[in-house]
Design a protein around this motif. Structure first.
Motif, PDB file in Angstrom:
ATOM      1  N   ARG A 126      24.381 -36.496  58.365  1.00 37.19           N
ATOM      2  CA  ARG A 126      23.036 -36.160  57.892  1.00 37.19           C
ATOM      3  C   ARG A 126      22.092 -37.328  58.164  1.00 37.19           C
ATOM      4  O   ARG A 126      22.389 -38.474  57.819  1.00 37.19           O
ATOM      5  CB  ARG A 126      23.065 -35.814  56.403  1.00 37.19           C
ATOM      6  CG  ARG A 126      23.906 -34.583  56.126  1.00 37.19           C
ATOM      7  CD  ARG A 126      23.670 -33.981  54.757  1.00 37.19           C
ATOM      8  NE  ARG A 126      24.441 -32.748  54.609  1.00 37.19           N
ATOM      9  CZ  ARG A 126      24.041 -31.559  55.014  1.00 37.19           C
ATOM     10  NH1 ARG A 126      22.843 -31.438  55.588  1.00 37.19           N
ATOM     11  NH2 ARG A 126      24.799 -30.492  54.858  1.00 37.19           N
ATOM     12  N   GLU A 129      16.578 -34.980  56.590  1.00 34.83           N
ATOM     13  CA  GLU A 129      16.721 -33.539  56.418  1.00 34.83           C
ATOM     14  C   GLU A 129      17.496 -32.885  57.563  1.00 34.83           C
ATOM     15  O   GLU A 129      17.801 -31.687  57.505  1.00 34.83           O
ATOM     16  CB  GLU A 129      15.340 -32.892  56.297  1.00 34.83           C
ATOM     17  CG  GLU A 129      14.559 -33.352  55.067  1.00 34.83           C
ATOM     18  CD  GLU A 129      13.217 -32.669  54.960  1.00 34.83           C
ATOM     19  OE1 GLU A 129      12.852 -31.929  55.907  1.00 34.83           O
ATOM     20  OE2 GLU A 129      12.533 -32.874  53.944  1.00 34.83           O
ATOM     21  N   ASP A 149      20.919 -29.033  63.181  1.00 35.51           N
ATOM     22  CA  ASP A 149      20.333 -28.169  62.149  1.00 35.51           C
ATOM     23  C   ASP A 149      19.121 -28.869  61.558  1.00 35.51           C
ATOM     24  O   ASP A 149      19.248 -29.956  60.979  1.00 35.51           O
ATOM     25  CB  ASP A 149      21.373 -27.876  61.069  1.00 35.51           C
ATOM     26  CG  ASP A 149      20.952 -26.750  60.130  1.00 35.51           C
ATOM     27  OD1 ASP A 149      19.737 -26.600  59.898  1.00 35.51           O
ATOM     28  OD2 ASP A 149      21.837 -26.045  59.620  1.00 35.51           O
ATOM     29  N   GLY A 151      17.262 -27.517  59.218  1.00 36.52           N
ATOM     30  CA  GLY A 151      17.000 -26.940  57.916  1.00 36.52           C
ATOM     31  C   GLY A 151      16.260 -25.621  58.038  1.00 36.52           C
ATOM     32  O   GLY A 151      16.339 -24.772  57.150  1.00 36.52           O
TER      33      GLY A 151
END
Length: 255
Positions: A126, A129, A149, A151
């Motif tokens: 991560r 975000e 990703d 989000g």
């Protein structure tokens, strides 16, 4: 997130033939092929993370030069994320003081210019975000595909892979998938070579895509120079419901 295609060719030969390198936002590289060398120096200084799919030269060629260029200007190490086996190969065969200095120990091991971070298949890193997850793929050396990703949406980059049921299953588990970047290195008449080198040819790609239950935009990468138009013609003749299109150097994908 935005993904800028710095290089997506399966070889060299001309200004539009830079090898695999993708810039996520302004600070993350997915692979580090020859396309990285076209970035301005200021942009090179802004890269904080590199995620490597595997250790083959066309995917790591600019990494030694990148860290040599910006290392002493950094206030924190450049973090290189890769499978443990990939890190071992790089230590043994590139950053070994014979081919190139070991920048993971320069100026010293406590304060290096570059730090390797092992990642396992299925593991997620991560970055604020954003999330980047290593997915299974199959090649001649240990290999990871990646899911990026934001989000709000997802993008999968296959890296170099042959037909891989585990990767198909992982892709089908991504309901927010917007983009799939997948290789097709050889034309169908070279299927034997594709199988031996664990790449895809058009017929194998179409079989792969037919098993997808998600409906991303599909972008074809890693076309061999000189065979690129023939490969794309064979893909288009297959009339996949996903309508694969050729990925272009300089293109920006948003998700």
């Amino acid at each position: 997130m935005k993904l800028t295609v710095l290089g997506c060719s399966g070889g060299i030969g001309g200004v539009q033939a830079r090898t695999t390198s993708l810039l996520a936002d302004d600070d993350v590289l997915i692979d580090c092929g020859t396309g990285v060398g076209d970035l301005p120096f200021e942009s090179l200084c802004g890269i904080d993370h590199v995620f490597l799919t595997h250790a083959h030269l066309d995917h790591i060629a600019s990494l030694p030069l990148l860290i040599d260029a910006v290392g002493e200007l950094r206030t924190a190490p450049l973090i290189v994320h890769a499978l443990p086996e990939t890190i071992r190969i790089l230590h043994s065969h590139v950053f070994n003081w014979l081919v190139w200095p070991d920048f993971s120990s320069i100026p010293d091991r406590n304060h290096p210019y570059m730090r390797f971070r092992p990642i396992k298949l299925g593991e997620t890193v991560r970055l604020g975000e954003r999330a980047i997850t290593a997915l299974p793929a199959q090649h001649t050396v240990p290999m990871a595909a990646y899911c990026l990703d934001s989000g709000a949406g997802q993008l999968v980059f296959s890296g170099d892979t042959t037909y891989c049921p585990e990767l198909i299953a992982a892709i089908n588990a991504l309901p927010a998938l917007r983009h799939l970047i997948i290789e097709t290195a050889f034309a169908d008449e070279q299927q034997g070579l594709a199988l031996a080198s664990r790449h895809l040819c058009p017929s194998m790609l179409l079989e792969f895509l037919a098993e997808l239950s998600v409906q991303p935009e599909v972008h074809i990468t890693h076309l061999k120079p000189g065979a690129d138009q023939r490969i794309m013609a064979q893909i288009e003749a297959g009339a996949s419901r996903l309508n694969p299109r050729r990925l272009l150097q300089g293109e920006v994908l948003r998700f």
